[in-house]
Enzyme design. Structure first.
Site, PDB file in Angstrom:
ATOM      1  CG  ASP A  87      -2.020   0.993   1.162  1.00  0.00           C
ATOM      2  OD1 ASP A  87      -2.313   1.477   0.038  1.00  0.00           O
ATOM      3  OD2 ASP A  87      -2.590   1.318   2.203  1.00  0.00           O
ATOM      4  CG  ASN A 118      -7.397  -2.166  -6.126  1.00  0.00           C
ATOM      5  OD1 ASN A 118      -6.442  -2.902  -5.903  1.00  0.00           O
ATOM      6  ND2 ASN A 118      -7.737  -1.198  -5.275  1.00  0.00           N
TER       7      ASN A 118
HETATM    8  C1  FPP Z   1      -1.918   0.223  -3.334  1.00  0.00           C
HETATM    9  O1  FPP Z   1      -1.455   1.550  -3.393  1.00  0.00           O
HETATM   10  C2  FPP Z   1      -1.384  -0.560  -4.447  1.00  0.00           C
HETATM   11  C3  FPP Z   1      -2.129  -1.074  -5.468  1.00  0.00           C
HETATM   12  C4  FPP Z   1      -3.584  -0.883  -5.540  1.00  0.00           C
HETATM   13  C5  FPP Z   1      -1.543  -1.836  -6.570  1.00  0.00           C
HETATM   14  C6  FPP Z   1      -0.260  -2.557  -6.315  1.00  0.00           C
HETATM   15  C7  FPP Z   1       0.482  -2.640  -7.578  1.00  0.00           C
HETATM   16  C8  FPP Z   1       1.833  -2.613  -7.719  1.00  0.00           C
HETATM   17  C9  FPP Z   1       2.733  -2.620  -6.581  1.00  0.00           C
HETATM   18  C10 FPP Z   1       2.499  -2.532  -9.060  1.00  0.00           C
HETATM   19  C11 FPP Z   1       2.167  -3.593 -10.045  1.00  0.00           C
HETATM   20  C12 FPP Z   1       2.154  -4.974  -9.503  1.00  0.00           C
HETATM   21  C13 FPP Z   1       2.976  -5.978  -9.891  1.00  0.00           C
HETATM   22  C14 FPP Z   1       2.811  -7.322  -9.309  1.00  0.00           C
HETATM   23  C15 FPP Z   1       4.049  -5.784 -10.859  1.00  0.00           C
HETATM   24  P1  FPP Z   1      -2.529   2.712  -3.468  1.00  0.00           P
HETATM   25  O2  FPP Z   1      -2.643   3.128  -4.875  1.00  0.00           O
HETATM   26  O3  FPP Z   1      -3.805   2.304  -2.811  1.00  0.00           O
HETATM   27  O4  FPP Z   1      -1.812   3.817  -2.604  1.00  0.00           O
HETATM   28  P2  FPP Z   1      -2.514   4.991  -1.766  1.00  0.00           P
HETATM   29  O5  FPP Z   1      -3.290   4.320  -0.653  1.00  0.00           O
HETATM   30  O6  FPP Z   1      -1.358   5.785  -1.259  1.00  0.00           O
HETATM   31  O7  FPP Z   1      -3.394   5.757  -2.708  1.00  0.00           O
END
Ligand code: FPP
Length: 247
Positions: free
Chosen positions: A18, A66
């Protein structure tokens, strides 16, 4: 790394990655830049887990919720995922890493499913580490799909109510072939499960770090593993019972 002893390592490490969005916002960048940097952390952490000797690593890469994010962000995440799989295939094969995917994969774009299936097929015989990507995954969805299949089997006369116990239920979950996680890491300081593994986390140790996922690197992983090493897992027993059992 010498600080980590093999017998006190988690067999299954699960991570809620996250903070990509906040990482980008702090730098006045587009959220996608945060996800791109997050994919770099994925590369580093997968390699480190393999080196350290963790047999099962599961990454919560895309939740069932998501899908409701702005369409351009969803598309960018799907592209990042596809690129990651293509770019890392060599690394997975060279390092004996088997790839699995769990979740409602029918919702993923066709081109992602094609690359996923191909990667899973090509790495199926690897025995060094199982890397599972939870994609379009929701803990409640998982439980519901298990109940649906159990109900269908009961209707067909293959199951009776007495057959249903924890072991059988676990076999109907998308995680049927994985042990329950020993350690869950969540980055970005949030103390939430966010509809990740609801059944599977019953006795999992939880480690929350304020670091945002794009900043999470090998040393942060080692810190989490060291903290895990020092925890006493009691599984509902007393400390005394655990110590006697250790002898
Ligand atoms: C949460 O951060 C993360 C995600 C929803 C996606 C995770 C994806 C990756 C790490 C990259 C691609 C994956 C792979 C396996 C290559 P957020 O966007 O919710 O962060 P925030 O809470 O700060 O908005």
């Amino acid at each position: 790394m010498h600080r980590l002893t093999q017998e006190k390592l988690p067999r299954h490490l699960a991570i809620i990655m996250d903070g990509n969005g906040r990482w980008a916002e702090q730098r006045s960048l587009d959220r996608v830049a945060g996800h791109r940097q997050g994919a770099e952390s994925v590369r580093i952490v997968v390699r480190a887990c393999r080196e350290i000797g963790i047999p099962y690593l599961t990454l919560f890469a895309f939740s069932s919720e998501n899908w409701s994010r702005p369409q351009p962000e969803v598309e960018a995440l799907m592209t990042l995922l596809k690129d990651y799989l293509v770019m890392e295939l060599r690394e997975m094969l060279d390092n004996n890493i088997r790839l699995l995917a769990i979740g409602d994969l029918s919702r993923l774009p066709k081109e992602v499913v094609v690359v996923l299936n191909e990667t899973m097929k090509l790495t199926a015989a690897a025995t060094g580490m199982t890397l599972t990507l939870a994609l379009s995954y929701g803990g409640r969805d998982d439980i519901i799909q298990a109940i649906r299949r159990i109900t269908a089997n009961s209707r067909d006369g293959n199951l009776t109510p007495e057959d249903i116990n924890e072991g059988l239920f676990s076999k109907y979950l998308w995680t049927a072939n994985l042990p329950d996680p020993d350690l869950l890491i969540r980055t970005s300081g949030e103390f939430r499960i966010s509809n990740f593994f609801l059944w599977q986390l019953a006795y999992t140790e939880i480690y929350v770090t304020p670091n945002l996922w794009p900043d999470f690197k090998k040393e942060d992983l080692i810190q989490a593993l060291l903290r895990y090493r020092d925890r006493e897992r009691r599984f509902g027993l007393t400390s005394e019972q655990i110590k006697i059992g250790d002898r």
